[in-house]
Design a protein around this motif. Structure first.
Motif: not given
Length: 115
Positions: A61-66
């Motif tokens: 998948g495509e994961f966003t980490m802030e």
């Protein structure tokens, strides 16, 4: 006791956040390695860890980490390190399931401070 193969199929399971799942692949006082799945549109609360250094590695998948108000988009085969004290938040903004491996040294459970 000898080691044995481990996966989400036979590891200790837990739930977190909004319908997210986790499996303890390694759980010792020195090290934690977990597999987590995040359905579309889920996230965790922004927080930091006092002692734990973490590495998030995307399996699917495509994961966003802030991290510290900067967003990083990661895809399968990519990872990112989060140092102790850095405020961060895991987010799945995609329309697909995200699977990640989270390595924490020392373990992050009980070391979390919400921001």
């Amino acid at each position: 006791m000898p080691s044995k193969p481990i996966s989400a199929a036979n590891a200790e399971h837990y739930t977190w956040g909004n319908n997210c799942d986790g499996w303890y692949l390694v759980r010792t006082p020195e090290l934690s390695i977990i597999e987590e799945s995040m359905p579309p549109g889920t996230s965790e609360v922004r927080h930091h860890h006092v002692c734990a250094r973490q590495f998030f590695f995307v399996l699917e998948g495509e994961f966003t980490m802030e991290i510290e108000r900067h967003e990083f988009t990661l895809r399968a085969g990519e990872g990112i390190e989060v140092s102790p004290g850095q405020a961060h938040q895991a987010i799945n903004r995609s329309a697909s399931l995200v699977r990640i491996i989270v390595t924490s040294q020392p373990p992050s459970h009980g070391d979390r401070v919400e921001n």
